[in-house]
Design an enzyme around this catalytic site. Sequence first.
Site, short mmCIF file in Angstrom:
data_model
loop_
_atom_site.label_atom_id
_atom_site.label_comp_id
_atom_site.label_asym_id
_atom_site.label_seq_id
_atom_site.Cartn_x
_atom_site.Cartn_y
_atom_site.Cartn_z
N LEU A 1 62.05 -3.62 -44.75
CA LEU A 1 61.07 -4.68 -44.52
C LEU A 1 60.52 -5.13 -45.87
O LEU A 1 60.10 -4.30 -46.67
CB LEU A 1 59.93 -4.16 -43.63
CG LEU A 1 58.97 -5.28 -43.24
CD1 LEU A 1 59.55 -6.07 -42.08
CD2 LEU A 1 57.61 -4.75 -42.88
N GLU B 1 63.09 2.86 -47.15
CA GLU B 1 61.63 2.74 -47.04
C GLU B 1 61.12 3.90 -46.19
O GLU B 1 61.86 4.83 -45.90
CB GLU B 1 61.27 1.39 -46.41
CG GLU B 1 61.90 1.19 -45.04
CD GLU B 1 61.59 -0.16 -44.42
OE1 GLU B 1 60.59 -0.80 -44.78
OE2 GLU B 1 62.36 -0.59 -43.54
N LYS C 1 60.68 -8.14 -38.87
CA LYS C 1 59.60 -7.27 -38.39
C LYS C 1 59.61 -7.34 -36.86
O LYS C 1 58.78 -8.02 -36.23
CB LYS C 1 58.26 -7.70 -39.00
CG LYS C 1 57.22 -6.58 -39.01
CD LYS C 1 56.12 -6.85 -40.01
CE LYS C 1 54.94 -5.91 -39.88
NZ LYS C 1 55.22 -4.49 -40.09
N TYR D 1 56.43 -9.22 -34.98
CA TYR D 1 55.00 -9.01 -35.16
C TYR D 1 54.61 -9.02 -36.62
O TYR D 1 55.47 -9.03 -37.50
CB TYR D 1 54.56 -7.70 -34.49
CG TYR D 1 54.91 -6.43 -35.26
CD1 TYR D 1 56.20 -5.94 -35.31
CD2 TYR D 1 53.92 -5.72 -35.92
CE1 TYR D 1 56.51 -4.78 -36.01
CE2 TYR D 1 54.22 -4.54 -36.63
CZ TYR D 1 55.52 -4.09 -36.67
OH TYR D 1 55.82 -2.96 -37.36
N1 PDD Z 1 54.03 -1.55 -40.99
N2 PDD Z 1 58.23 -1.00 -43.79
C1 PDD Z 1 58.02 -0.86 -42.47
C2 PDD Z 1 59.14 -0.38 -41.61
C3 PDD Z 1 56.74 -1.15 -41.93
O1 PDD Z 1 56.54 -1.03 -40.60
C4 PDD Z 1 55.70 -1.57 -42.79
C5 PDD Z 1 54.33 -1.89 -42.29
C6 PDD Z 1 55.98 -1.69 -44.17
C7 PDD Z 1 54.93 -2.16 -45.14
O2 PDD Z 1 54.74 -3.56 -45.07
P1 PDD Z 1 53.33 -4.23 -45.43
O3 PDD Z 1 53.04 -3.85 -46.82
O4 PDD Z 1 53.59 -5.68 -45.26
O5 PDD Z 1 52.33 -3.69 -44.44
C8 PDD Z 1 57.25 -1.41 -44.62
C9 PDD Z 1 52.81 -1.97 -40.36
C10 PDD Z 1 51.58 -1.68 -41.12
C11 PDD Z 1 52.82 -1.45 -38.94
O6 PDD Z 1 53.86 -1.51 -38.31
O7 PDD Z 1 51.75 -1.03 -38.45
#
Ligand code: PDD
Length: 285
Positions: A202, A178, A145, A30
């Site tokens: 991620l 993270e 992801k 996703y």
């Molecule tokens: N999640 N690490 C993880 C495990 C995440 O699920 C996310 C973002 C990030 C940050 O990535 P980005 O800057 O590309 O949003 C890091 C999204 C927002 C979610 O699952 O809703």
Amino acid sequence: MIYLNGQFMPVEKAQVSVLDRGFIFGDGVYEVIPVYGRKAFRLAEHLRRLQHSLDGIRLANPHNNAEWTRIIGQLIAYHPGEDQYLYLHITRGVAERDHAFPNPPVAPTVFMLGKPLRTPPLERIKNGIACITATDNRWLRCDIKAISLLPNVLLRQLAIDAGCAETILLRDDQWLTEGAASNIFVVRDGTLLAPPKDHLMLPGITYDVILEIAAANHIPYQVRRISKAEVCAADELLLTSSTKEVLAVTRLDGKPVGAGIPGAMFSKMHQLYQTFKRDVMRHHD
Ligand code: PDD
């Protein structure tokens, strides 16, 4: 209105088979893409990461970038808000339950949802958030992801149960990776420290923006492994994601981080991030 397999329809009308491999195995990937001023933020980068995730699970991309751009544009147009939240989800499709990939392959399920973007309330920006730490017990392909988010769900819930906002993850109980749904930066002596983008985290789109902003504004930064001791002794901790943007972590495991209020690096980054968003949108055609 949502998008499902080539059609736009009201969410109540959307149906997916119980044999969908996303439902059965969590077999899919996703993206979450923020939209500012009706334009998808960093779309090329999100589509590149989507391709990386699809490659990681050996699933063919159902659309080229021009098609994705067109579908996303249509979805944005269906919704009234200037700032939106797009959720894009692809699974390996519907097949008899068998761990092996369907052979011959079946059509993937492609689902996209748009809703108003809710960025953090002012109170959280001004006061920061409280977090806890936990051992990162996820798999070794956190760069994908994947929709199979059970470990992330359980880890985030630890924070919620403790009255906190996020769980900061330490691999082998030692190295910062993270947050359960965010990236984490450490600030030490005016330098921004970021863990390396490897298979253990991620590659956040916001993470990249933060490092670009640091480079462009001569803010010293280092990308390297960060120990638990450095996290616990940080002057500041910053949390980033597409929906949270940039937040200060002001309490960790019940203790204040630095002075216990959002610090100078946070204030600067938050302001630069808002400017960056506006500039990008202004120059976007
Ligand atoms: N999640 N690490 C993880 C495990 C995440 O699920 C996310 C973002 C990030 C940050 O990535 P980005 O800057 O590309 O949003 C890091 C999204 C927002 C979610 O699952 O809703």
